[in-house]
Design an enzyme around this catalytic site. Structure first.
Site, PDB file in Angstrom:
ATOM      1  N   CYS A 217      77.305  40.339  37.718  1.00  0.00           N
ATOM      2  CA  CYS A 217      76.150  40.346  38.612  1.00  0.00           C
ATOM      3  C   CYS A 217      74.956  41.031  37.971  1.00  0.00           C
ATOM      4  O   CYS A 217      75.061  41.633  36.920  1.00  0.00           O
ATOM      5  CB  CYS A 217      76.475  41.104  39.906  1.00  0.00           C
ATOM      6  SG  CYS A 217      78.002  40.639  40.689  1.00  0.00           S
ATOM      7  N   THR A 218      73.818  40.953  38.655  1.00  0.00           N
ATOM      8  CA  THR A 218      72.636  41.742  38.330  1.00  0.00           C
ATOM      9  C   THR A 218      72.165  42.416  39.609  1.00  0.00           C
ATOM     10  O   THR A 218      71.957  41.746  40.620  1.00  0.00           O
ATOM     11  CB  THR A 218      71.508  40.860  37.765  1.00  0.00           C
ATOM     12  OG1 THR A 218      71.951  40.203  36.572  1.00  0.00           O
ATOM     13  CG2 THR A 218      70.274  41.711  37.447  1.00  0.00           C
TER      14      THR A 218
END
Length: 392
Positions: A140-141
């Protein structure tokens, strides 16, 4: 191990698509909000989970609505399992042995899983599998930024499904695409009042993204480590159960913690089954941090520090004090875009632009969430990454 797998996959992938070779990037996007066009696949519907109900009843309405999507998702997982273990023994193990595991899981999550199985018609063992494999396959970010007025914005791309079935024809990840129809926004209530809100996959009782309105915001990213989720899960199965499941901890924090400080302590000190990154935002200036976790303790926490010019913190899936894997560098383009925006222009709109820029947006991205704690606001959008687009 993850890096080696990425190298093998990349070599095969690039034989037919040289334009995807890392570092495939594009100029920072602008004007992407409000969402429209080919990257936007739709709004996510809202549901309510009443915490006053018995745990086995809480998810019934959602699962009645989403049972076909969950069945489709589970079938895709079984098809992948059969491809790796053609004898069908892996699926037999899930259906025969994982139901025995449910009573070892902490309350109320175990009872909620039983209720999901009943409401959806999905075998209990497969519901358990659906709830534990997020400990392993999430990339993820996440970022938290403070605007010039001290307002905190917390946003994330949820990327899921790495190595879980590449569809050559459609150039997409099989499990990633199956997850998108399962997306729901959930308002968790008690005594007819909102306790917290989350963006979830229907059938999943843990939390990966959530807000306790006017108190704090929280996202979780996977941390790759040799002492990773596989080991913790195996220890749990073998009877060593002194650690907490990551997504159960985030759910407990959102449900029970009442302040940024309390949430920070729980996320930093609770023993875990797997290493993780917790990205936590508060409701006051300077309240934002990346909590890098081993299974036993916090390592080198990174906090907002306006005096040092740190008006945002940003985490993908690599320790902030180390360089990211060059095959999977979403951090550098994301930070480039944040720095280009500058603090004076940061907003929900410009943060959405950052999360819409390839490869921050990629073939694994299922949704983008924007949260603004001072307004008690959470909004999420289903995403797609048009070709050419990095697979991760």
């Amino acid at each position: 191990m993850v890096g080696a797998a990425l190298c093998v996959f990349l070599c095969a992938f690039c034989l037919g698509a040289a334009q995807y070779v890392p570092p495939y990037t594009e100029d920072c996007r602008t004007g992407m909000y409000p969402p429209s066009g080919p990257t936007f696949k739709g709004a996510i519907p809202w549901y309510t989970v009443n915490l006053d109900l018995h745990p086995s009843e809480r998810w019934r309405d959602i699962m009645t609505s989403k049972k076909n999507e969950l069945l489709s998702m589970i079938q895709a997982i079984k098809d992948l399992a059969d491809a790796f273990v053609p004898s069908g023994r892996l699926v037999d193990f899930v259906d025969r042995d994982l139901p025995l595991m449910v009573d070892t899981l902490p309350y109320p999550f175990n009872e909620e899983m039983k209720g999901i199985a009943t409401a959806s018609g999905v075998p209990l063992g497969e519901v358990v599998l659906f709830n534990i494999f997020y400990e392993i396959f999430t990339v993820c970010t996440s970022l938290i930024a403070e605007d010039p007025n001290g307002n905190l914005i917390h946003a994330r791309n949820m990327d899921f499904g790495l190595f879980l079935g590449w569809d050559l024809k459609n150039r997409s990840w099989v499990i990633t695409e199956k997850l998108k129809p399962l997306l729901v926004n959930v308002d968790f209530t008690r005594n007819n009042r909102t306790v917290f809100q989350s963006t979830n996959f229907a059938g999943y009782v843990g939390m990966l993204t959530g807000i306790r309105p006017h108190a704090f915001t929280l996202t979780m990213n996977e941390r790759f480590s040799l002492d990773g989720g596989y080991i913790g899960i195996l220890e749990w199965i073998l009877g060593k159960r002194d650690g907490m499941w990551m997504s159960f901890l985030t759910r407990s924090v959102l449900e029970n913690a009442t302040s940024y400080t309390e949430a920070q302590k729980l996320l930093s000190d609770t023993k875990l089954l797997a290493p993780a990154y917790f990205i936590l935002g508060g409701n006051k200036t300077g309240e934002g941090c990346i909590i890098t976790r081993s299974r036993t303790h916090s390592i080198k926490p990174l906090e907002l520090d306006l005096k040092q010019g740190r008006w945002y913190v940003l985490e993908t899936n690599y320790d902030h004090w180390k360089e990211p894997l060059f095959l999977d560098d979403r951090r550098t383009p994301a930070m480039k875009c944040m720095n280009q925006i500058t603090q004076s222009n940061i907003s929900l709109k410009t943060v959405y632009d950052v999360l819409s820029t390839k490869p921050v947006l990629n073939k694994l991205t299922t949704y983008t969430t924007l949260m603004e704690v001072s307004k008690g606001k959470l909004e999420s959008f289903i995403r797609d990454c048009p070709n050419p687009c990095m697979p991760w």
